[in-house]
Design a protein around this motif. Sequence first.
Motif, PDB file in Angstrom:
ATOM      1  N   PRO A 329       0.835  -1.205   0.000  1.00  0.00           N
ATOM      2  CA  PRO A 329       0.000   0.000   0.000  1.00  0.00           C
ATOM      3  C   PRO A 329       0.869   1.255   0.000  1.00  0.00           C
ATOM      4  CG  PRO A 329       0.142  -0.882   2.207  1.00  0.00           C
ATOM      5  CD  PRO A 329       0.858  -1.860   1.313  1.00  0.00           C
ATOM      6  N   PRO A 330       0.280   2.389  -0.299  1.00  0.00           N
ATOM      7  CA  PRO A 330       1.046   3.641  -0.226  1.00  0.00           C
ATOM      8  C   PRO A 330       1.569   3.858   1.189  1.00  0.00           C
ATOM      9  CG  PRO A 330      -1.070   3.984  -1.306  1.00  0.00           C
ATOM     10  CD  PRO A 330      -1.110   2.606  -0.728  1.00  0.00           C
ATOM     11  N   ASP A 331       2.669   4.594   1.303  1.00  0.00           N
ATOM     12  CA  ASP A 331       3.160   4.942   2.633  1.00  0.00           C
ATOM     13  C   ASP A 331       2.055   5.647   3.398  1.00  0.00           C
ATOM     14  OD1 ASP A 331       5.682   3.892   2.656  1.00  0.00           O
ATOM     15  OD2 ASP A 331       6.618   5.645   1.751  1.00  0.00           O
ATOM     16  N   GLY A 332       1.964   5.358   4.661  1.00  0.00           N
ATOM     17  CA  GLY A 332       0.927   5.969   5.486  1.00  0.00           C
ATOM     18  C   GLY A 332       0.745   5.166   6.746  1.00  0.00           C
ATOM     19  N   HIS A 333      -0.421   5.272   7.338  1.00  0.00           N
ATOM     20  CA  HIS A 333      -0.688   4.632   8.615  1.00  0.00           C
ATOM     21  C   HIS A 333      -1.109   3.174   8.423  1.00  0.00           C
ATOM     22  CE1 HIS A 333      -0.313   8.415  10.755  1.00  0.00           C
ATOM     23  NE2 HIS A 333      -1.136   8.972   9.897  1.00  0.00           N
ATOM     24  N   ARG A 334      -0.649   2.322   9.328  1.00  0.00           N
ATOM     25  CA  ARG A 334      -1.033   0.908   9.308  1.00  0.00           C
ATOM     26  C   ARG A 334      -1.771   0.541  10.600  1.00  0.00           C
ATOM     27  NH1 ARG A 334       4.911  -1.718   8.188  1.00  0.00           N
ATOM     28  NH2 ARG A 334       4.095  -3.086   6.574  1.00  0.00           N
ATOM     29  N   ASP A 335      -2.205   1.531  11.359  1.00  0.00           N
ATOM     30  CA  ASP A 335      -2.632   1.282  12.740  1.00  0.00           C
ATOM     31  C   ASP A 335      -4.142   1.249  12.943  1.00  0.00           C
ATOM     32  OD1 ASP A 335      -3.371   3.966  12.536  1.00  0.00           O
ATOM     33  OD2 ASP A 335      -1.652   4.686  13.675  1.00  0.00           O
ATOM     34  N   HIS A 336      -4.937   1.631  11.914  1.00  0.00           N
ATOM     35  CA  HIS A 336      -6.406   1.585  11.975  1.00  0.00           C
ATOM     36  C   HIS A 336      -7.000   2.560  12.985  1.00  0.00           C
ATOM     37  CE1 HIS A 336      -6.021  -1.913   9.424  1.00  0.00           C
ATOM     38  NE2 HIS A 336      -5.315  -2.534  10.355  1.00  0.00           N
ATOM     39  N   VAL A 337      -6.264   3.616  13.320  1.00  0.00           N
ATOM     40  CA  VAL A 337      -6.785   4.650  14.215  1.00  0.00           C
ATOM     41  C   VAL A 337      -7.788   5.515  13.454  1.00  0.00           C
ATOM     42  CG1 VAL A 337      -6.151   6.759  15.472  1.00  0.00           C
ATOM     43  CG2 VAL A 337      -4.805   4.669  15.749  1.00  0.00           C
ATOM     44  N   GLY A 338      -8.823   5.953  14.153  1.00  0.00           N
ATOM     45  CA  GLY A 338      -9.876   6.769  13.553  1.00  0.00           C
ATOM     46  C   GLY A 338     -11.191   6.006  13.509  1.00  0.00           C
ATOM     47  N   ILE A 339     -12.167   6.564  12.832  1.00  0.00           N
ATOM     48  CA  ILE A 339     -13.478   5.935  12.680  1.00  0.00           C
ATOM     49  C   ILE A 339     -13.571   5.386  11.262  1.00  0.00           C
ATOM     50  CG2 ILE A 339     -15.971   6.307  12.682  1.00  0.00           C
ATOM     51  CD1 ILE A 339     -15.484   8.575  14.728  1.00  0.00           C
ATOM     52  N   HIS A 340     -13.771   4.065  11.152  1.00  0.00           N
ATOM     53  CA  HIS A 340     -13.734   3.410   9.844  1.00  0.00           C
ATOM     54  C   HIS A 340     -14.916   2.451   9.701  1.00  0.00           C
ATOM     55  CE1 HIS A 340      -9.585   4.806   9.145  1.00  0.00           C
ATOM     56  NE2 HIS A 340      -9.420   4.575  10.437  1.00  0.00           N
ATOM     57  N   LYS A 341     -15.428   2.344   8.491  1.00  0.00           N
ATOM     58  CA  LYS A 341     -16.554   1.458   8.244  1.00  0.00           C
ATOM     59  C   LYS A 341     -16.129  -0.004   8.214  1.00  0.00           C
ATOM     60  CE  LYS A 341     -20.079   4.265   6.029  1.00  0.00           C
ATOM     61  NZ  LYS A 341     -21.033   4.344   4.898  1.00  0.00           N
ATOM     62  N   GLN A 342     -16.944  -0.834   8.835  1.00  0.00           N
ATOM     63  CA  GLN A 342     -16.796  -2.278   8.746  1.00  0.00           C
ATOM     64  C   GLN A 342     -17.612  -2.785   7.564  1.00  0.00           C
ATOM     65  OE1 GLN A 342     -16.578  -2.783  13.622  1.00  0.00           O
ATOM     66  NE2 GLN A 342     -18.122  -3.919  12.498  1.00  0.00           N
ATOM     67  N   LYS A 343     -17.355  -4.035   7.187  1.00  0.00           N
ATOM     68  CA  LYS A 343     -18.069  -4.562   6.030  1.00  0.00           C
ATOM     69  C   LYS A 343     -19.540  -4.848   6.327  1.00  0.00           C
ATOM     70  CE  LYS A 343     -16.455  -9.347   6.734  1.00  0.00           C
ATOM     71  NZ  LYS A 343     -15.609 -10.414   6.148  1.00  0.00           N
ATOM     72  N   ASP A 344     -19.928  -4.845   7.617  1.00  0.00           N
ATOM     73  CA  ASP A 344     -21.331  -5.084   7.970  1.00  0.00           C
ATOM     74  C   ASP A 344     -22.122  -3.793   8.131  1.00  0.00           C
ATOM     75  OD1 ASP A 344     -20.334  -4.083  10.334  1.00  0.00           O
ATOM     76  OD2 ASP A 344     -20.826  -5.835  11.557  1.00  0.00           O
ATOM     77  N   GLY A 345     -21.510  -2.648   7.818  1.00  0.00           N
ATOM     78  CA  GLY A 345     -22.210  -1.377   7.914  1.00  0.00           C
ATOM     79  C   GLY A 345     -21.956  -0.624   9.199  1.00  0.00           C
ATOM     80  N   LYS A 346     -21.465  -1.312  10.232  1.00  0.00           N
ATOM     81  CA  LYS A 346     -21.094  -0.623  11.461  1.00  0.00           C
ATOM     82  C   LYS A 346     -19.691  -0.036  11.300  1.00  0.00           C
ATOM     83  CE  LYS A 346     -24.092  -3.353  14.454  1.00  0.00           C
ATOM     84  NZ  LYS A 346     -24.202  -4.185  15.703  1.00  0.00           N
TER      85      LYS A 346
END
Length: 556
Positions: A329-346
């Motif tokens: 992937p492009p250089d950047g964050h690998r830590d999953h910090v923040g608010i992100h969508k899950q595949k189930d909609g949550k």
Amino acid sequence: MTDTATRPTRTAVTGAWADGDLTPLNGNEAFKQADDALNVRQRIIDVYAKEGFASIPSDDLRGRFRWMGLYTQRQEGIDGGQTATLAPEELDAEFFMMRVRSDGGILTTEQLRTIGALSTEFARDTADISDRQNIQLHWIRIEDVPAIWERLDAVGLHTLEACGDAPRVIIGSPVAGIAADEIIDGTWAIEEIRRTYIGSPEFSNLPRKFKTAISGSPALDVVHEINDVSFVGVNHPELGPGFDLWVGGGLSVNPIFARRLGAFVTLEQVPQVWAGVIGIFRDYGYRRLRNRARLKFLMSDWGPEKFRRILQDEYLGYALPDGPEPVTPPDGHRDHVGIHKQKDGKVWVGTAPIAGRVSGSTLTAVADLAESYGSFRVRLTPHQKFLVLDVEEADAPALAERLAAHDLIAQPSVYRRNALACTGIEFCKLGLTETKARARTVVVALERRRPEMDVPFGIHVNGCPNACARTQVGDIGLKGMVQRDENDELQEVFQVHLGGALGINPTLARKTRALKVTAEDLPDYIDRVAGHYLEQRAEGESFAAWAHRADEDDLR
């Protein structure tokens, strides 16, 4: 075993069991062979917890206890100048660090609440999230260990082989099974390895520790470049989703990146292939010298072609197909910090405590908060971060705000987000300098002084040369040392490593000649270097790339 006829003197050089001589060649090998370290659990329950710290013999206390996730804690008041001069018994406090194992960083809120309660009751409210997805407690008394184990067992947790010359916690993608862009979910393989092999005498006596990573995330979120074995998610053009196999990574004083074997592994094959790789390490690994005993040294000598051949011929009995490299992937964050969508909609809410420092009270509060928003799952990350899963999107901002009250920030500065720190002199017997508090001081100062930093900027603070905080792969890696000042007073200093990176271009950090910075000067120094980078960078240039081309004067 293979090739022994052409290597008749290798036993004397390396102590590898594959050469037919199991004679212990150092003290660690002797105590491991004298009694399987797994047997110490019952002695802790039956004897030491009843008779107290003074009843514990050295081989158990400073040896086999590690297989139970227990390290003796550093005696208070001993400065870093005495770390390498005092005898072990002089450094030992009558307390332990306890490492609670959470393979894949997977915890339920019930498990998190249990750890929080144990921390407040038995560990003076201490808790640190490690960069291997464990939670570490401190101030543990031997008398309390059986009761702690009982309560961990009741919720499906344990401390078994969280330390020692054994298969350590298996790190996994913190968003396994929920990320919309996931290539393949490796959770089944993590659980199968844990169920089948962790605590088994088959792999309880290795030359040194063995670190595993399994992730199907395209973010490459488990630092596969620096693990003994890693399974990295890829899409095979004919066989579909599976894993690319990497072997032989590790940092410490001899940093070496893992090597691709070029082999494709299906999800169902992962446990067997893992057992093959660790079996090679057990049998062929170098046992004479501790500082040459990690798998990376065997890989360096063999190379990936020979390693793959022996894995297939002697341990699997079949050939693995060739497979594709991971898409970086492009250089950047690998830590999953923040608010992100899950595949189930949550959504999940990813937060950043500074360098993993939390508390038992915080863990309990987070468990309560998560449940109040309908979540019963949390995850720890290999970057000392903390995620709450399964949140309704409309509730996420409110949850993030309430988590922030516990110093768990979902929209952190680049400094907070990318800070790592090891345990340091506060508790570790190998420590030379303070780390956790130092990381906080630096982060807070930079947030105030230079808020305009707009790219990932990792500050990795390590209290000794062993690189538990990944000194050599941070933008700024700080290796703790001590020296005398002009008044002959002992002072903490840090050797500076610049421009380390994982990801698109894995790079070991640059060491600039004689560059050491006192602990007190770290905020000024890092602010100055960050300013030079912002002034001189080319468009899209990372700090790591700049640091490797910058003039030495601009790095001072």
